[in-house]
Enzyme design. Sequence first.
Site, PDB file in Angstrom:
ATOM      1  N   LYS A  53      33.901  -8.285  75.726  1.00 46.81           N
ATOM      2  CA  LYS A  53      34.149  -6.981  76.347  1.00 46.81           C
ATOM      3  C   LYS A  53      33.363  -5.897  75.624  1.00 46.81           C
ATOM      4  O   LYS A  53      32.764  -5.028  76.257  1.00 46.81           O
ATOM      5  CB  LYS A  53      35.653  -6.672  76.328  1.00 46.81           C
ATOM      6  CG  LYS A  53      36.431  -7.560  77.290  1.00 46.81           C
ATOM      7  CD  LYS A  53      37.941  -7.481  77.103  1.00 46.81           C
ATOM      8  CE  LYS A  53      38.628  -8.512  77.991  1.00 46.81           C
ATOM      9  NZ  LYS A  53      40.081  -8.591  77.792  1.00 46.81           N
ATOM     10  N   GLN A  97      44.483  -6.157  73.915  1.00 47.68           N
ATOM     11  CA  GLN A  97      44.287  -7.572  74.230  1.00 47.68           C
ATOM     12  C   GLN A  97      45.619  -8.324  74.104  1.00 47.68           C
ATOM     13  O   GLN A  97      46.295  -8.242  73.088  1.00 47.68           O
ATOM     14  CB  GLN A  97      43.235  -8.169  73.275  1.00 47.68           C
ATOM     15  CG  GLN A  97      42.841  -9.596  73.584  1.00 47.68           C
ATOM     16  CD  GLN A  97      42.148  -9.757  74.941  1.00 47.68           C
ATOM     17  OE1 GLN A  97      41.329  -8.935  75.331  1.00 47.68           O
ATOM     18  NE2 GLN A  97      42.493 -10.807  75.666  1.00 47.68           N
ATOM     19  N   ASP A 120      43.068  -1.997  82.396  1.00 44.86           N
ATOM     20  CA  ASP A 120      43.492  -3.364  82.713  1.00 44.86           C
ATOM     21  C   ASP A 120      44.401  -3.388  83.945  1.00 44.86           C
ATOM     22  O   ASP A 120      44.675  -4.447  84.505  1.00 44.86           O
ATOM     23  CB  ASP A 120      44.275  -3.960  81.520  1.00 44.86           C
ATOM     24  CG  ASP A 120      43.436  -4.949  80.727  1.00 44.86           C
ATOM     25  OD1 ASP A 120      42.426  -5.442  81.270  1.00 44.86           O
ATOM     26  OD2 ASP A 120      43.814  -5.232  79.569  1.00 44.86           O
TER      27      ASP A 120
END
Length: 280
Positions: A53, A97, A120
């Site tokens: 990412k 994460q 997200d």
Amino acid sequence: MAIIMDGNRLSRDVRNHVTSEALRLKQNRGIVPGLAVILVGEDAASKIYVKRKESACKEVGFLSREFRLPHDTTQKKILQIIRELNHDQSIHGILVQLPLPGHINPDTVIETIDPRKDVDGFHPWNVGRLFSGDPYHIACTPRGIVEMIDRHGIEIEGKEAVIVGRSNIVGKPLALLLLNRHATVTICHSRTKNLSEVTKRADILIAAAGRPEMIKSGMIKDGAVVIDVGINRLDNGRLVGDVAFAEVAEKASHITPVPGGVGPMTIAMLLVNTLKAASL
Ligand code: NAD
């Protein structure tokens, strides 16, 4: 033989588009999209995902800030970092994460992120917007799957879509996205009876169960579009999806490979969401 839906190629197209849009944003408004990534602990797979990412961000000209925190970091400390990032003008997207260590409540963490920076798409506000058919940030993997289907010119409206897996990050949001696009959607899970009876109905079959090669050719309809979300590492080190690729490819009209299918699209959609957050 099925058409292979090449996630590497499609994601490159998306990244090229994001790169030029980011440049325009910088030239016209002096804004450089910024993404903050928080990683807690030493989970090997998470470390790889975070690295991908970060490098994707740099490649398209975004600012990337990394917070690599030790496993025993307190929840209070994580929430404090998030609150600071919520107010940081140079940061437009915040990503924590998952999975988080057991002593940290992931719901509390996600709910602390400013929903407009929740690239997200996991915050209840974003989930609710998707639920009501007016999405803001859409979870990256489901969004990437729909993008792949669209970029192959495959009609979604009126199709039978079957999703194997009901997680909050893949199965459920994908079901809502496909429903918003007028598919007839069925979600299967570990307690579904006669799974192959259901999967055989699918015009579009999405496997997101995390079970190596569980979808065999006998479980699909001739000409089905088969999207494989699974990422499974076998004992011999080989990476496989949830679909028995070789045999299913004989029968499907389209199929995604693993690796090189949904995975790269997920990261591309993270960039798209971050660009959107920076553009508003
Ligand atoms: P999860 O473990 O949270 O959920 C798995 C789901 O599959 C559950 O709803 C469970 O009921 C269902 N399931 C399990 N076994 C089943 C069976 N035998 N029959 C029917 N349903 C079954 O997983 P997740 O986070 O949604 O991830 C699923 C897979 O996708 C994993 O392999 C994960 O690594 C992968 N993944 C890939 C990406 C990507 O970008 N490519 C992103 C997220 C997840």
